[in-house]
Design a protein around this motif. Structure first.
Motif, short mmCIF file in Angstrom:
data_model
loop_
_atom_site.label_atom_id
_atom_site.label_comp_id
_atom_site.label_asym_id
_atom_site.label_seq_id
_atom_site.Cartn_x
_atom_site.Cartn_y
_atom_site.Cartn_z
N MET A 263 0.84 -1.16 0.00
CA MET A 263 0.00 0.00 0.00
C MET A 263 0.90 1.24 0.00
O MET A 263 1.67 1.44 0.93
CB MET A 263 -0.90 -0.03 1.23
N PRO A 264 0.82 2.05 -1.01
CA PRO A 264 1.64 3.27 -1.04
C PRO A 264 1.22 4.24 0.05
O PRO A 264 0.04 4.44 0.30
CB PRO A 264 1.35 3.86 -2.42
N THR A 265 2.20 4.81 0.70
CA THR A 265 1.98 5.79 1.75
C THR A 265 3.00 6.89 1.56
O THR A 265 4.14 6.62 1.20
CB THR A 265 2.17 5.15 3.15
N SER A 266 2.60 8.12 1.82
CA SER A 266 3.58 9.20 1.70
C SER A 266 3.69 9.93 3.03
O SER A 266 2.72 10.02 3.79
CB SER A 266 3.19 10.17 0.60
N ILE A 267 4.88 10.41 3.32
CA ILE A 267 5.12 11.19 4.54
C ILE A 267 6.02 12.36 4.18
O ILE A 267 6.76 12.32 3.21
CB ILE A 267 5.78 10.35 5.65
N ARG A 268 5.94 13.39 4.99
CA ARG A 268 6.84 14.53 4.84
C ARG A 268 7.88 14.44 5.93
O ARG A 268 7.57 14.25 7.10
CB ARG A 268 6.07 15.84 4.98
N LEU A 269 9.12 14.58 5.54
CA LEU A 269 10.23 14.51 6.49
C LEU A 269 10.86 15.88 6.61
O LEU A 269 10.87 16.66 5.66
CB LEU A 269 11.28 13.51 6.00
N ALA A 270 11.43 16.14 7.77
CA ALA A 270 12.21 17.36 7.95
C ALA A 270 13.40 17.29 7.00
O ALA A 270 13.90 16.20 6.68
CB ALA A 270 12.68 17.47 9.40
N ALA A 271 13.86 18.43 6.54
CA ALA A 271 14.94 18.49 5.56
C ALA A 271 16.18 17.75 6.06
O ALA A 271 16.83 17.02 5.30
CB ALA A 271 15.28 19.94 5.23
N LEU B 274 13.22 3.19 5.26
CA LEU B 274 11.96 3.61 5.86
C LEU B 274 11.17 2.40 6.34
O LEU B 274 10.59 2.41 7.43
CB LEU B 274 11.15 4.44 4.87
N ARG B 275 11.15 1.31 5.53
CA ARG B 275 10.48 0.08 5.98
C ARG B 275 11.13 -0.47 7.24
O ARG B 275 10.45 -0.88 8.18
CB ARG B 275 10.50 -0.97 4.87
N GLN B 276 12.47 -0.48 7.27
CA GLN B 276 13.18 -0.98 8.45
C GLN B 276 12.83 -0.16 9.69
O GLN B 276 12.56 -0.73 10.75
CB GLN B 276 14.70 -0.90 8.22
N ILE B 277 12.83 1.14 9.54
CA ILE B 277 12.52 2.02 10.67
C ILE B 277 11.11 1.76 11.18
O ILE B 277 10.88 1.65 12.39
CB ILE B 277 12.70 3.50 10.26
N ILE B 278 10.17 1.66 10.27
CA ILE B 278 8.77 1.46 10.67
C ILE B 278 8.59 0.08 11.30
O ILE B 278 7.98 -0.03 12.37
CB ILE B 278 7.84 1.64 9.46
#
Length: 75
Positions: A1-9, A30-34
């Motif tokens: 499932m595609p998901t988008s997030i905004r990250l700090a620069a 990102l998958r590992q972190i989640i």
């Protein structure tokens, strides 16, 4: 499932640097972190919700003696 997030620069830069240095994709990290962090988040937030219910008197609690008696763990 595609998901988008905004990250700090700064976070985005660090992720870019890591991916570049290791030859892996940002999506991999990102998958590992989640996946690694989700267990901790579940533990924390579910425990906090249970504590709130206990404080509101909506969740039963037992003393150590009651638990030992229920489990037949006498000393």
């Amino acid at each position: 499932m595609p998901t988008s997030i905004r990250l700090a620069a700064d976070t985005e830069r660090r992720l870019d640097d890591l991916a570049s240095a290791t030859g892996r994709t940002k999506a991999f990290y990102l998958r590992q972190i989640i996946e690694r962090g989700l267990d901790e988040l579940e533990d924390y937030y579910l425990a906090a919700e249970t504590l709130d219910r206990v404080r509101r008197g909506e969740e039963a609690t037992l003393s150590l003696d009651e638990v030992e008696r229920a489990l037949a763990l006498g000393h």
